[in-house]
Enzyme design. Sequence first.
Site, PDB file in Angstrom:
ATOM      1  N   CYS A 193       0.832  -1.221   0.000  1.00  0.00           N
ATOM      2  CA  CYS A 193       0.000   0.000   0.000  1.00  0.00           C
ATOM      3  C   CYS A 193       0.857   1.258   0.000  1.00  0.00           C
ATOM      4  O   CYS A 193       0.333   2.365  -0.144  1.00  0.00           O
ATOM      5  CB  CYS A 193      -0.934   0.012   1.186  1.00  0.00           C
ATOM      6  N   HIS A 225      -8.860   3.675  -1.855  1.00  0.00           N
ATOM      7  CA  HIS A 225      -7.483   3.205  -1.660  1.00  0.00           C
ATOM      8  C   HIS A 225      -7.057   2.261  -2.780  1.00  0.00           C
ATOM      9  O   HIS A 225      -6.974   1.048  -2.584  1.00  0.00           O
ATOM     10  CB  HIS A 225      -7.388   2.538  -0.279  1.00  0.00           C
TER      11      HIS A 225
END
Lengths: 397, 179
Positions: A84, A338
């Site tokens: 991420c 995201h």
Amino acid sequence: MARRVAIVGTGHSKFGVRNDVNIAELAYESITQAIREANIEKDEIDLVITGYVGGWSSEPLAPPLLLEYTGLTGKPGYRVEAACATGSAAIKAAYDAISAGEADIALVVGVEKMNESPTPTVVEFIGRAGNYFWEFENFGLTFPGYYALYATAYMQQYGATEEDFCRVAVKNHYYASMNPKAQFPRKITLEQCMGSRYIAWPLKLFDCSPITDGSAAVVLASEEVAKKLTDSPVWIEAIGASIGTSNLSKRPGFTSLPAAVTAAKAAYKKAGIDPDNPAKYIDVAEVHDCFTIAEILAYEDLGFAKRGEGYKLIREEQTYIGGKIPVNLSGGLKAKGHPLAATGVSMAVELARQLLGKVEKGRQAPIKNGRALAHNIGGTGHYAYVTIYSLEKPRQA
Amino acid sequence: MSTQREQADMFLAQMDQFAETMKQSVGAPILFDQKTGAALWWDQREMKLRFIISIEKIRKFFEALSEGKLLATKCKKSGQILFPPQAFCPDPEDEIEWVELPKEGELLTWTVIYTKPYSFGHYPDYTVGIARLTNGVQVLAWVRETDPKKLRAGMKVKIEIVKRQPENYLTYEIVPVEE
């Protein structure tokens, strides 16, 4: 001799379930916007770094695909992956090359098309993003599950409540409601969050960031080139980075991410920021709120709040505009969405626009110090990047 | 009630069926986004993913499970205990020996997984926790308690070697101890 590096162009796609575009079309949206904003010709770009995690999407070799589509082939470049935190890692790769004199103008793009796979498959892929053999194979952890282990420990140790976690979601949805690029541009209530179903106890649906398609891009330039291109460069003042343990069981505790603490310390040191009171030096921060608990951990790991008092910061609304330090005025990962590899680049785009006073009314932070901070975590503290962006030219390169 | 895996499989079968009718009518496996109507290609290639992972250098760990023992490795010089077991110490001058871990410890943290990965979609909801054993080593495993409110940080637990069903293989579990 290291050289200074600045952002001279930014691009951002709409985040969400983007079934209207394929991955190349999605990247095209932010790439062309960033190049146009930088006011450069394509042939002036001498490095392209592509952030892409993939697995859930069909194309394994993103860079050639995106660059062919955009007419940017023939340049050096590669794909960067740090879970991420991929976007921040991609920015660091380009920053390092420019700083070292290996490139003058670099394009960084982060892209993810997560909705090409059904939800249980995406849950599986992200669940595997820890230690596969010892923690996934037998025990089937999910990404919400990893952070839930931190949430439980945090509640047990400091007395924070599920309401405190939901307060983070309420704030981030509030600011997302003013961000047209956000996946969920709408407000929610504390009751809505508290009433949502458990995904991984104690985390509920509204504590979790969604599965997102999206892209973001920045054009970076050396000091010499940046001065010619723009009157308003946004400098990359410092990047702190650190890698944590693969196994969660090897962590010393579950109320802090050591990698984030180390990354923050390194970034503060280079930027000359007092680690005991960083909020005084920074106008606005984007932190990695993949789950609401993660934003509270970030407050403490970054030194915005003392250990065990992060939840009080959100309880007292100190991270809204007008508080001690405004956090996630984009809506954060929680409500903006995201798309893994796009997230770190999206933070850079958002903070550059914040510093230049160019975001939508109602979510623009007052800019006094001319400094902004991005906190981007990969996995569950497996990677951490803390990046300081600044309007003022950094003292050191 | 069907499992999450059955639900996922049913959803995919519906998409497949829709694509079949589209192939007959327009000649291509096209689906439509239920909200926006955007056209989507239903992939005609399916890949099965299963890894073959070397455990040669840590075979002892798996052999000891059948004797009811949980093993770790210990670096002889530094005294550091490695769990999960590693065949090599971080310091290449050091070397390992196998040691048995104590079975008693305390619970540090836990979560109950309701939304599961596809390959865990056939199980009922399960609890994952981390325990600290009496020698300080931390172990992550399933916890034998599905009500998260019945657990608390610091409660006494023990490690049990168990057979995971329906796959029928040996693994270990954290079990709360009645006080």
